[in-house]
Write a protein that holds these residues in place. Sequence first.
Motif, mmCIF file in Angstrom:
data_model
loop_
_atom_site.group_PDB
_atom_site.id
_atom_site.type_symbol
_atom_site.label_atom_id
_atom_site.label_comp_id
_atom_site.label_asym_id
_atom_site.label_seq_id
_atom_site.Cartn_x
_atom_site.Cartn_y
_atom_site.Cartn_z
ATOM 1 N N LEU A 3 0.907 -1.139 0.248
ATOM 2 C CA LEU A 3 0.200 0.281 0.308
ATOM 3 C C LEU A 3 1.055 1.156 0.056
ATOM 4 O O LEU A 3 0.686 2.196 -0.307
ATOM 5 C CB LEU A 3 -0.707 0.344 1.269
ATOM 6 C CG LEU A 3 -2.158 -1.172 1.262
ATOM 7 C CD1 LEU A 3 -2.735 -0.718 2.347
ATOM 8 C CD2 LEU A 3 -3.043 -1.062 0.108
ATOM 9 N N SER A 7 0.806 4.647 -3.075
ATOM 10 C CA SER A 7 0.926 5.486 -2.430
ATOM 11 C C SER A 7 2.126 6.537 -2.742
ATOM 12 O O SER A 7 1.830 8.010 -3.397
ATOM 13 C CB SER A 7 0.329 5.349 -1.103
ATOM 14 O OG SER A 7 -0.318 4.722 -0.007
ATOM 15 N N ASP A 31 -8.765 -6.027 4.435
ATOM 16 C CA ASP A 31 -8.043 -4.365 4.853
ATOM 17 C C ASP A 31 -7.340 -4.031 3.607
ATOM 18 O O ASP A 31 -7.427 -2.907 2.915
ATOM 19 C CB ASP A 31 -6.955 -4.188 6.124
ATOM 20 C CG ASP A 31 -7.873 -4.522 7.452
ATOM 21 O OD1 ASP A 31 -8.922 -4.957 7.117
ATOM 22 O OD2 ASP A 31 -6.872 -4.698 8.169
ATOM 23 N N VAL A 32 -6.363 -4.581 2.912
ATOM 24 C CA VAL A 32 -5.924 -4.328 1.760
ATOM 25 C C VAL A 32 -6.768 -4.217 0.860
ATOM 26 O O VAL A 32 -6.638 -3.210 -0.052
ATOM 27 C CB VAL A 32 -4.522 -5.456 1.457
ATOM 28 C CG1 VAL A 32 -3.511 -4.694 0.298
ATOM 29 C CG2 VAL A 32 -3.097 -5.244 2.945
ATOM 30 N N ASN A 34 -9.989 -3.296 0.639
ATOM 31 C CA ASN A 34 -10.762 -2.222 0.752
ATOM 32 C C ASN A 34 -9.705 -0.989 0.209
ATOM 33 O O ASN A 34 -10.235 -0.129 -0.468
ATOM 34 C CB ASN A 34 -11.342 -1.773 2.574
ATOM 35 C CG ASN A 34 -12.507 -3.109 2.512
ATOM 36 O OD1 ASN A 34 -12.812 -3.801 1.927
ATOM 37 N ND2 ASN A 34 -12.386 -3.705 3.780
ATOM 38 N N ALA A 35 -8.603 -1.102 0.710
ATOM 39 C CA ALA A 35 -7.119 0.262 1.069
ATOM 40 C C ALA A 35 -7.392 0.533 -1.140
ATOM 41 O O ALA A 35 -6.851 1.586 -0.734
ATOM 42 C CB ALA A 35 -6.271 -0.086 1.800
ATOM 43 N N ASN A 38 -9.932 1.924 -3.158
ATOM 44 C CA ASN A 38 -9.888 3.467 -3.566
ATOM 45 C C ASN A 38 -8.603 3.752 -4.355
ATOM 46 O O ASN A 38 -8.364 5.572 -4.398
ATOM 47 C CB ASN A 38 -9.554 4.618 -1.644
ATOM 48 C CG ASN A 38 -10.433 3.837 -1.327
ATOM 49 O OD1 ASN A 38 -11.549 3.681 -1.532
ATOM 50 N ND2 ASN A 38 -10.598 3.145 0.286
ATOM 51 N N LYS A 39 -7.773 3.107 -5.100
ATOM 52 C CA LYS A 39 -6.759 4.086 -5.690
ATOM 53 C C LYS A 39 -7.407 4.257 -7.076
ATOM 54 O O LYS A 39 -6.895 2.335 -8.260
ATOM 55 C CB LYS A 39 -5.735 3.014 -5.075
ATOM 56 C CG LYS A 39 -5.439 3.332 -4.181
ATOM 57 C CD LYS A 39 -3.748 3.355 -3.798
ATOM 58 C CE LYS A 39 -2.816 3.477 -2.554
ATOM 59 N NZ LYS A 39 -3.254 4.272 -2.036
#
Length: 91
Positions: A3, A7, A31-32, A34-35, A38-39
């Motif tokens: 992540l 970023s 969790d990964v 979900n993050a 957003n990308k």
Amino acid sequence: ESLEFFSSSGETYDKIVMLLDLNMPVLTGFDVLNALMNKKELKSVLSVYIVTSSVNKADRDLAHKYDLVKGFLVKPLKPKSLQEVLGDEFG
């Protein structure tokens, strides 16, 4: 770390294949995911293959709800499984 890489990297990619374990010590694979959702810049180039020893149907069903998830691989991985993934993605 991935992540953070996505970023901070100014790189652009034609194709990214990620092998993602669901059970990790700090963040779960979900969790990964979900993050990553957003990308927006990754959605067209990223293919995620879930790698896990879990045989839980609920995990599989939830993983397939993410558009980024292209497959589900059960550990231990076999060379043929990886060859199939690479063939599907880069063949």
